[in-house]
Design a protein around this motif. Structure first.
Motif, short mmCIF file in Angstrom:
data_model
loop_
_atom_site.label_atom_id
_atom_site.label_comp_id
_atom_site.label_asym_id
_atom_site.label_seq_id
_atom_site.Cartn_x
_atom_site.Cartn_y
_atom_site.Cartn_z
N ALA A 73 48.38 35.90 26.13
CA ALA A 73 47.35 35.54 25.16
C ALA A 73 46.12 35.02 25.90
O ALA A 73 46.25 34.42 26.98
CB ALA A 73 47.88 34.47 24.21
N PRO A 74 44.92 35.27 25.37
CA PRO A 74 43.70 34.84 26.08
C PRO A 74 43.67 33.34 26.33
O PRO A 74 44.24 32.55 25.58
CB PRO A 74 42.58 35.28 25.13
N TYR A 75 42.97 32.96 27.37
CA TYR A 75 42.84 31.57 27.81
C TYR A 75 41.44 31.05 27.51
O TYR A 75 40.50 31.82 27.34
CB TYR A 75 43.10 31.46 29.31
N ASP A 76 41.32 29.73 27.53
CA ASP A 76 40.00 29.12 27.40
C ASP A 76 39.34 28.85 28.74
O ASP A 76 38.18 28.46 28.80
CB ASP A 76 40.10 27.81 26.61
N LEU A 77 40.09 29.06 29.83
CA LEU A 77 39.52 28.98 31.18
C LEU A 77 40.21 30.02 32.06
O LEU A 77 41.44 30.01 32.19
CB LEU A 77 39.70 27.58 31.79
N VAL A 78 39.41 30.91 32.64
CA VAL A 78 39.90 31.90 33.59
C VAL A 78 39.13 31.72 34.89
O VAL A 78 37.89 31.66 34.90
CB VAL A 78 39.71 33.34 33.06
N MET A 79 39.88 31.62 36.00
CA MET A 79 39.28 31.45 37.33
C MET A 79 39.71 32.61 38.22
O MET A 79 40.88 33.00 38.20
CB MET A 79 39.72 30.13 37.95
N ALA A 80 38.79 33.14 39.01
CA ALA A 80 39.11 34.22 39.96
C ALA A 80 38.29 34.01 41.21
O ALA A 80 37.07 34.20 41.21
CB ALA A 80 38.83 35.58 39.34
N ASN A 81 38.94 33.59 42.28
CA ASN A 81 38.29 33.42 43.58
C ASN A 81 38.80 34.53 44.48
O ASN A 81 39.74 34.35 45.24
CB ASN A 81 38.63 32.03 44.14
N ILE A 82 38.18 35.70 44.35
CA ILE A 82 38.64 36.87 45.11
C ILE A 82 37.46 37.43 45.91
O ILE A 82 36.95 36.74 46.77
CB ILE A 82 39.35 37.89 44.20
N LEU A 83 36.99 38.64 45.66
CA LEU A 83 35.86 39.23 46.35
C LEU A 83 34.97 39.93 45.34
O LEU A 83 35.41 40.26 44.24
CB LEU A 83 36.32 40.22 47.42
N SER A 84 33.72 40.19 45.73
CA SER A 84 32.77 40.73 44.76
C SER A 84 33.20 42.10 44.23
O SER A 84 33.06 42.37 43.03
CB SER A 84 31.38 40.83 45.39
N GLY A 85 33.71 42.97 45.12
CA GLY A 85 34.14 44.29 44.66
C GLY A 85 35.20 44.22 43.58
O GLY A 85 35.03 44.78 42.48
N PRO A 86 36.33 43.53 43.83
CA PRO A 86 37.33 43.37 42.79
C PRO A 86 36.82 42.64 41.56
O PRO A 86 37.24 42.95 40.44
CB PRO A 86 38.44 42.57 43.49
N LEU A 87 35.91 41.68 41.73
CA LEU A 87 35.38 40.98 40.55
C LEU A 87 34.65 41.96 39.62
O LEU A 87 34.74 41.84 38.39
CB LEU A 87 34.43 39.86 40.98
N VAL A 88 33.94 42.90 40.19
CA VAL A 88 33.26 43.92 39.38
C VAL A 88 34.27 44.88 38.78
O VAL A 88 34.25 45.17 37.58
CB VAL A 88 32.21 44.67 40.22
N GLU A 89 35.18 45.38 39.60
CA GLU A 89 36.17 46.35 39.13
C GLU A 89 37.09 45.77 38.06
O GLU A 89 37.55 46.49 37.16
CB GLU A 89 37.00 46.84 40.31
N LEU A 90 37.37 44.48 38.14
CA LEU A 90 38.33 43.85 37.23
C LEU A 90 37.65 43.11 36.08
O LEU A 90 38.30 42.33 35.38
CB LEU A 90 39.21 42.86 38.01
N ALA A 91 36.37 43.38 35.86
CA ALA A 91 35.64 42.64 34.82
C ALA A 91 36.31 42.79 33.46
O ALA A 91 36.54 41.80 32.75
CB ALA A 91 34.19 43.11 34.76
N ASP A 92 36.65 44.00 33.06
CA ASP A 92 37.29 44.19 31.75
C ASP A 92 38.63 43.48 31.68
O ASP A 92 38.99 42.90 30.64
CB ASP A 92 37.47 45.68 31.47
#
Length: 296
Positions: A225-244
């Motif tokens: 179920a969706p969260y009220d806080l999502v954190m992702a400390n990865i890399l810019s490429g995956p951050l763009v690819e995983l946006a959805d």
């Protein structure tokens, strides 16, 4: 204590793997490669082993090795592989030391924001009444020493209204999820593509008495179920690819924290999250953290 023997050489990247193999074949206990000039590598593709244009190679040999014989054997082997292009090896002594103590001394308690501390297990807590996380360097990325982790931890420390459940996507050591729990959240999920990261997160949770408030999952196929806080400390490429994917885990009105990117990559990453209103980027040493709230 007797000295260790070190062979050093700076070479073009094309020669690096041959030299590494020669050192290992002749008994090197460890071979390291570092940038011989000033060509930082920020974001290699997954599975790649990129090298700098010019590489500094250092090979350590045992204390009982004959320095002259070892260097001559390696030099002759390099000549056999590289002919006239073989570089000249430089031999130096490396004084024996208490390496474990030196390693431990490199990691000190660190404060993020006003009251959040990351404290190695061998140190006393500098401020026992603050929020202290016991975390040692180990299997996975994330002990607060990198600017991207530090930026995220400072953001967490500044919060006052804590969501009940948070998601740490790409959890590494679990430091962000555990900090959120220590600061006020009730439960956290952590995901990663590396099973060792999940192991490290659970170990760190146990060390901090937080095992019952966190669960870990392989990232592939993870659904909740969706969260009220999502954190992702990865890399810019995956951050763009995983946006959805990341947005599918975030409630409307929820907060998003993204890091692991360089300052000049911020606009590209923000453009992938059009339903998020971002705050001004926070930057340390060229590394960037983005935070914002989902509006629709």
């Amino acid at each position: 204590m007797s000295d260790w023997r070190v062979l050093r050489v700076a070479v073009p990247a094309a020669q690096a793997e041959v030299i590494e193999q020669v050192m290992e074949d002749n008994g090197a206990l460890a071979v390291t490669m570092t940038d011989a000039e000033d060509h930082p590598l920020f974001e290699p593709p997954p599975g790649a082993r990129p090298l700098w244009p010019r590489v500094q190679i250092e090979a350590i040999f045992g204390q009982d090795e004959d320095d002259d014989l070892t260097r001559a054997a390696c030099q002759n082997a390099l000549a056999g592989h590289l002919g006239d292009a073989a570089p000249t090896l430089v031999s130096q002594n490396l004084a024996d030391q208490d390496w474990t103590r030196l390693w431990m001394d490199a990691f000190k308690p660190m404060r993020f924001g006003r009251r959040l501390w990351i404290v190695p297990s061998w140190h006393e807590c500098p401020a026992p009444n603050d929020v202290n996380l016991r975390l040692d360097p180990g299997l996975a990325f994330g002990t607060g020493t990198h600017p991207t982790t530090a930026l995220c931890l400072a953001w967490l420390d500044a919060q006052t209204d804590w969501p009940a459940r948070v998601l740490d996507f790409g959890c590494g050591s679990g430091v962000l999820a555990l900090a959120a729990l220590a600061l006020g959240s009730q439960f956290a999920d952590g995901t990663d593509i590396d099973p060792q990261a999940l192991t490290a997160t659970l170990d760190n949770a146990e060390r901090n008495g937080l095992s019952e408030r966190i669960a870990v999952h392989m990232a592939e196929g993870f659904s909740a179920a969706p969260y009220d806080l999502v954190m992702a400390n990865i890399l810019s490429g995956p951050l763009v690819e995983l946006a959805d994917t990341l947005l599918s885990h975030l409630n409307v009105g929820g907060q998003l924290v993204l890091s692991g990117l360089l300052e000049d990559q911020a606009k590209t990453v923000m453009a992938a999250y059009r339903c998020v209103t971002f705050d001004a980027p926070a930057v340390i040493d060229g590394w960037c953290r983005l935070s914002g709230r989902r509006t629709h």
